[in-house]
Design a protein around this motif. Structure first.
Motif, PDB file in Angstrom:
ATOM      1  N   HIS A 212      -2.039  -0.646  -6.734  1.00  8.41           N
ATOM      2  CA  HIS A 212      -1.080   0.269  -7.354  1.00  8.41           C
ATOM      3  C   HIS A 212      -1.135   0.272  -8.879  1.00  8.41           C
TER       4      HIS A 212
ATOM      5  N   ARG B 232       3.223   1.258   0.591  1.00  6.88           N
ATOM      6  CA  ARG B 232       2.181   0.271   0.270  1.00  6.88           C
ATOM      7  C   ARG B 232       1.956  -0.671   1.442  1.00  6.88           C
TER       8      ARG B 232
ATOM      9  N   ILE C 169      -0.564   4.294   0.535  1.00  6.12           N
ATOM     10  CA  ILE C 169      -1.310   3.317  -0.249  1.00  6.12           C
ATOM     11  C   ILE C 169      -1.748   3.961  -1.557  1.00  6.12           C
ATOM     12  N   ASP C 170      -2.121   3.141  -2.505  1.00  5.68           N
ATOM     13  CA  ASP C 170      -2.557   3.619  -3.818  1.00  5.68           C
ATOM     14  C   ASP C 170      -4.036   3.319  -3.990  1.00  5.68           C
TER      15      ASP C 170
ATOM     16  N   GLU D   3       1.813  -6.080  -1.128  1.00  8.41           N
ATOM     17  CA  GLU D   3       1.598  -4.633  -1.123  1.00  8.41           C
ATOM     18  C   GLU D   3       0.128  -4.246  -1.229  1.00  8.41           C
ATOM     19  N   ASN D   4      -0.191  -3.133  -0.585  1.00  8.03           N
ATOM     20  CA  ASN D   4      -1.534  -2.549  -0.648  1.00  8.03           C
ATOM     21  C   ASN D   4      -2.636  -3.497  -0.189  1.00  8.03           C
TER      22      ASN D   4
END
Length: 101
Positions: free
Chosen positions: A47, A6, A33-34, A14-15
């Motif tokens: 995410h 991430r 990454i999501d 994150e992300n």
């Protein structure tokens, strides 16, 4: 091969584009990454199925429009340094990655 999960999630929210930038600054060549679709079918980088854990908002990602997602602060939960960080689109992320390399 070292991959940033991430982005560099231990160094930035994150992300986010900040997490990816921190990964680059740390010498990491790959990031995971999501991606999910917003209610208006825009791929965004997030995410969880909901925005509750990592933002100042609530609701399901797929039920919020891009404008609603962009209005959220996804940095303050991590640190005041990242206050105002927004959820990036996939397009923004890919363009930013191209510039970071």
């Amino acid at each position: 091969m070292i991959t940033g999960h991430r982005g560099a999630a231990a160094l930035a929210p994150e992300n986010t584009l900040s997490a990816i930038q921190k990964a680059v600054e740390s010498g990491i060549e790959w990031v995971e990454i999501d991606t999910q679709l917003s209610a208006d079918n825009i791929p965004v980088i997030v995410h969880d199925k909901t925005v509750k854990r990592c933002s100042n908002g609530k609701g399901c990602v797929g039920e919020l429009t891009l404008a609603e997602l962009k209005a959220l602060d996804v940095g303050s939960w991590f640190s005041n340094e990242f206050a105002g960080e927004t959820i990036p689109t996939l397009e923004e992320t890919l363009l930013a990655c191209k510039k970071m390399v």
